[in-house]
Design an enzyme around this catalytic site. Structure first.
Site, PDB file in Angstrom:
ATOM      1  N   SER A  49     -12.088 -19.929 -25.720  1.00 58.32           N
ATOM      2  CA  SER A  49     -10.720 -19.562 -26.061  1.00 58.32           C
ATOM      3  C   SER A  49     -10.185 -20.214 -27.326  1.00 58.32           C
ATOM      4  O   SER A  49      -9.074 -19.939 -27.727  1.00 58.32           O
ATOM      5  CB  SER A  49      -9.799 -19.940 -24.896  1.00 58.32           C
ATOM      6  N   VAL A  56      -6.677 -18.437 -31.029  1.00 57.07           N
ATOM      7  CA  VAL A  56      -6.670 -18.792 -29.616  1.00 57.07           C
ATOM      8  C   VAL A  56      -6.742 -17.511 -28.810  1.00 57.07           C
ATOM      9  O   VAL A  56      -6.006 -16.558 -29.072  1.00 57.07           O
ATOM     10  CB  VAL A  56      -5.389 -19.570 -29.244  1.00 57.07           C
ATOM     11  N   CYS A  57      -7.622 -17.501 -27.823  1.00 54.07           N
ATOM     12  CA  CYS A  57      -7.744 -16.342 -26.941  1.00 54.07           C
ATOM     13  C   CYS A  57      -7.341 -16.742 -25.528  1.00 54.07           C
ATOM     14  O   CYS A  57      -7.968 -17.608 -24.920  1.00 54.07           O
ATOM     15  CB  CYS A  57      -9.185 -15.827 -26.938  1.00 54.07           C
ATOM     16  N   VAL A  58      -6.281 -16.143 -25.043  1.00 56.65           N
ATOM     17  CA  VAL A  58      -5.855 -16.313 -23.657  1.00 56.65           C
ATOM     18  C   VAL A  58      -5.356 -14.966 -23.158  1.00 56.65           C
ATOM     19  O   VAL A  58      -4.806 -14.174 -23.927  1.00 56.65           O
ATOM     20  CB  VAL A  58      -4.751 -17.395 -23.484  1.00 56.65           C
TER      21      VAL A  58
END
Length: 170
Positions: A49, A56-58
């Site tokens: 993430s 940012v990966c969420v």
């Protein structure tokens, strides 16, 4: 609400720019380091993430799959995003955040692979931290310098111990 609800180890500056600084939580490979985020939609990854280039990966942002309260909705807040970064990404075993790796949690293979993953994270953080110290963003320059005056020696000693352990393990 955001200003009064930020957890310890999280600073924000101007709400119109949504610049956030998060301290790496204790007992994680991110401990004692600083992560800066300019919140906006959006190389190599520091974990599933968190990318070195700052992305940012969420699921809350729609950059990873998720459902229900894990996705952005009418009641979602920036505070949720910040707390998700600190509590769900900057964790003690980021390897286990990778899809399918959670099954290895208490196995010998999982423990060893997670340890090696943490070592790679620390190796990548060293030059990133040096770059941050050489050119801190003006918005957080005082906080960054104060943080490393207070925590820098501890971080150095932790990395030195880790290096000795890694050499002895090989």
């Amino acid at each position: 609400m955001l200003k009064s609800s930020l957890p310890p180890g999280v600073w924000e500056d101007r709400m119109d720019l949504l610049s956030v600084m998060i301290e790496g939580p204790e007992k994680t490979p991110y401990e004692d380091d600083i992560f800066l985020f300019d919140l906006r939609y959006c190389s190599d990854r520091l974990n599933r993430s968190l990318c070195e280039d700052g992305k940012v990966c969420v699921s809350l942002l729609g950059t990873l799959s998720g459902g229900g309260t894990e996705t952005w909705g009418a009641n979602s807040t920036i505070l949720q995003v910040i707390v998700s970064i600190q509590g769900l990404i900057l964790v003690d075993e980021p390897y286990l955040n990778e899809v399918g790796h959670e099954k290895q949690k208490d196995t010998q293979h999982g423990k060893e692979t997670s340890r090696m993953y943490n070592e790679r994270v620390i190796i990548k953080l060293i030059p990133a931290t040096k770059k941050l110290l050489q050119n801190p963003p003006e918005v957080f320059d005082k906080e960054i310098l104060n943080h490393f005056k207070k925590r820098g020696l501890k971080m150095y000693e932790r990395i030195e111990n880790w290096m000795e352990y890694s050499i002895d393990s090989n």
